[in-house]
Enzyme design. Structure first.
Site, short mmCIF file in Angstrom:
data_model
loop_
_atom_site.label_atom_id
_atom_site.label_comp_id
_atom_site.label_asym_id
_atom_site.label_seq_id
_atom_site.Cartn_x
_atom_site.Cartn_y
_atom_site.Cartn_z
N SER A 22 0.84 -1.22 0.00
CA SER A 22 0.00 0.00 0.00
C SER A 22 0.86 1.25 0.00
CB SER A 22 -0.85 0.05 1.28
OG SER A 22 -1.93 -0.80 1.19
N ARG A 26 1.55 4.31 -2.98
CA ARG A 26 1.39 5.74 -2.67
C ARG A 26 2.68 6.51 -2.90
NH1 ARG A 26 -2.35 2.86 -0.17
NH2 ARG A 26 -4.21 3.79 0.78
N GLY A 93 -5.68 -3.14 -7.67
CA GLY A 93 -6.86 -2.36 -7.31
C GLY A 93 -6.51 -1.01 -6.72
N ARG A 122 -13.86 -5.11 -10.75
CA ARG A 122 -13.75 -4.27 -9.54
C ARG A 122 -14.47 -2.94 -9.77
NH1 ARG A 122 -8.93 -5.89 -6.74
NH2 ARG A 122 -9.82 -4.78 -4.97
N SER A 166 -13.39 2.77 2.95
CA SER A 166 -12.40 2.32 1.97
C SER A 166 -11.25 3.31 1.90
CB SER A 166 -13.05 2.19 0.59
OG SER A 166 -12.05 2.16 -0.41
N GLN A 168 -8.92 3.19 -0.19
CA GLN A 168 -8.63 3.51 -1.59
C GLN A 168 -9.46 4.70 -2.04
OE1 GLN A 168 -9.24 -0.15 -3.75
NE2 GLN A 168 -7.28 -1.00 -3.07
N ASP A 319 -7.51 -7.23 4.67
CA ASP A 319 -6.82 -8.21 3.81
C ASP A 319 -6.40 -9.46 4.57
OD1 ASP A 319 -7.15 -6.53 1.64
OD2 ASP A 319 -5.24 -5.52 1.95
N LYS A 346 -13.14 -7.89 -3.50
CA LYS A 346 -11.67 -7.93 -3.62
C LYS A 346 -11.27 -8.69 -4.89
CE LYS A 346 -11.11 -5.49 0.00
NZ LYS A 346 -10.68 -4.10 -0.18
N ARG A 350 -14.00 -12.82 -1.65
CA ARG A 350 -13.22 -13.52 -0.62
C ARG A 350 -14.08 -14.12 0.48
NH1 ARG A 350 -7.97 -9.68 -0.26
NH2 ARG A 350 -6.94 -10.45 -2.15
C1 S3P Z 1 -5.82 -0.71 0.22
C2 S3P Z 1 -7.03 -0.62 0.85
C3 S3P Z 1 -7.94 -1.77 1.01
C4 S3P Z 1 -7.20 -3.09 0.83
C5 S3P Z 1 -6.30 -3.10 -0.38
C6 S3P Z 1 -5.27 -1.98 -0.28
C7 S3P Z 1 -5.02 0.53 0.06
O1 S3P Z 1 -8.96 -1.67 0.03
O2 S3P Z 1 -8.12 -4.16 0.75
O3 S3P Z 1 -5.63 -4.33 -0.48
O4 S3P Z 1 -3.82 0.43 -0.26
O5 S3P Z 1 -5.58 1.60 0.24
P1 S3P Z 1 -10.26 -0.76 0.31
O6 S3P Z 1 -9.77 0.55 0.71
O7 S3P Z 1 -11.03 -0.67 -0.96
O8 S3P Z 1 -11.01 -1.50 1.38
#
Ligand code: S3P
Length: 434
Positions: A22, A26, A93, A122, A166, A168, A319, A346, A350
């Site tokens: 993650s 970023r 994702g 997705r 979320s 993300q 996760d 996911k 899952r």
């Molecule tokens: C992530 C946030 C999570 C996680 C993904 C990585 C991130 O997803 O499941 O593997 O790096 O921000 P969501 O924010 O959609 O739950």
């Protein structure tokens, strides 16, 4: 590719997990958005994070790969180039959801994002909605899926209420906020990982938290010089689970990120009776800390009891919930996960793949709408599990194999991207030296 994982004798020794996925995504994206070069130490070398490097390169960032570090020379916030082909996010994702936050600010320029078969399932309506409110235009397949095209605009600041917790989506809005015409607030129903907020604070952005609301001000440029990526707690969770479940084990995991928004799995395991010792970060309240805490974690195998994981805790272990199911198989009593319907969106569904996969190995596990219920039987027989192209499922099968009575054959192990086979190799080395 099939991988046969035999039951392990005790696991003893030290491991260093791969660096954080993650945070690596970023770092590359913020590096590309910065005007001055950013040095990144410990960038994860894996399929998903390599997709991010390629994506930022097609947008005009220069990436220099050194032996232990990367140098990213970005284009600045509003100067992303227009690639001559769709941006391929592969299976990532996080790239799919974060990059559009930057692209939304490229006035009058259009970008198409696409990826593999799993990515095409997705949903992106979750980012399209806030970005449209800010003024960008998003055209998605069937209104909600990749491939999709985003056209940038002069962005308006908004107050956006996230419908789901979320990180993300939160991060996507915060990246767009940097180029909006005022301060933007994102409200989350429950805390989710906060790496973006921390990195923005480190880059000189005025970013505040007030309870469940995060506000970021607009800026002219990001000022990041160096980023150091810690070990990934989600990757560390696999050997932690193995160390807890294989009798007689004692493992030390070195250099693991212990940001409290990522420690959910360890805290759930501790509640189940697991012996995991380390300096987990405590929730710091409203303060946004501009760095990522790191600790060694000391793991000793022992008996476990069932627990209940409620919605509030789900984003902190999202996760790792497949591994909570695995611990539940070995625990005394029932382990219940609720409020985790996000798991269905996911890399695979899952809830379905974990329940079917573990049941095939002998587990007493039932799916619910928003999670699962496991009845512990003190162990797991073993057998065959399919990854369905999902790396965390492949790794779940591998850990289950180590702790099972008869071993596990994982079908589709290639789904576990490059860092995981290396990690399994380390585990195999530990077993040999035991
Ligand atoms: C992530 C946030 C999570 C996680 C993904 C990585 C991130 O997803 O499941 O593997 O790096 O921000 P969501 O924010 O959609 O739950």
């Amino acid at each position: 590719m099939k991988l046969r994982v035999d039951p392990a004798p005790r696991l003893r020794g030290e491991l260093r997990p791969p660096t954080d996925k993650s945070i690596s995504h970023r770092a590359a994206i913020l590096g590309a958005m910065a005007a001055e070069p950013v040095r990144i130490r410990g960038y994860l070398d894996a399929a998903d994070t390599n997709s991010t490097l390629r994506a930022v390169q097609t947008l005009g960032a220069l990436v220099q790969v050194g032996p232990d570090e990367l140098l990213v020379r970005g284009t600045g916030l509003r100067e992303a180039a227009v690639p001559d082909a769709p941006i391929d996010v592969g299976n990532a994702g996080t790239l799919l959801r974060l990059l559009p936050g930057w692209l939304a600010a490229q006035e009058g320029r259009s970008y198409t994002l696409d990826g593999d078969a799993s990515i095409r399932r997705r949903p992106v309506d979750r980012i399209a909605e806030p970005l449209a409110l800010m003024g960008a235009q998003v055209r998605a397949t069937e209104g909600r899926l990749p491939p999709f095209t985003i056209t940038g605009a002069h962005l308006r600041s908004v107050h956006y209420e996230l419908p789901v917790a979320s990180a993300q989506v939160k991060s996507c809005v915060l990246l767009a906020a940097l180029s909006a015409d005022g301060a933007t607030t994102v409200s989350e129903p429950a805390p989710s990982r906060d790496h973006t907020e921390r990195m923005l604070a480190a880059a000189g952005v005025t970013v505040h938290r007030n309870g469940r609301h995060v506000t970021a001000a607009n800026v002219d440029e990001l000022n990041l010089e160096e980023l150091v990526i810690p070990g990934d707690p989600s990757s560390a969770a696999f050997p932690i689970a193995a160390g807890l479940l294989v009798p007689g084990s004692h493992l030390v995991l070195r250099g693991v990120g212990v940001n409290w928004t990522r420690c959910g799995f360890v805290r759930i395991a501790q509640r189940m009776g697991a012996i995991v010792i380390g300096e987990l970060e405590d929730a710091p309240g409203d303060e946004i800390i501009a760095n990522e805490p790191v600790s060694d974690l000391d793991v000793t195998a022992g008996p476990l009891g069932g627990t209940v994981v409620e919605a509030e805790e789900v984003p902190l272990a999202i996760d790792e919930l497949p591994l909570v199911a695995l611990l539940g198989c070995f625990a005394e009593g029932e382990t219940v996960v609720r409020g985790a319907e996000e798991l269905r969106l996911k890399e695979t569904d899952r809830i379905a793949t974990v329940v079917d996969g573990l049941r095939g190995l002998g587990a007493a596990i039932e799916a619910t709408e928003d999670g699962f219920v496991v009845t512990g039987t003190g162990g797991l027989r073993g057998g065959r599990i399919a990854s369905h192209g999902d790396h965390r499922l492949a790794m779940l099968g591998a850990v289950a194999g180590l702790a099972s009575r008869e071993g596990v054959e994982v079908e589709g192990m290639e789904a576990a991207d490059v860092s995981y086979p290396r990690f399994m190799h380390d585990v195999a080395t530990l077993i040999r030296s035991t």
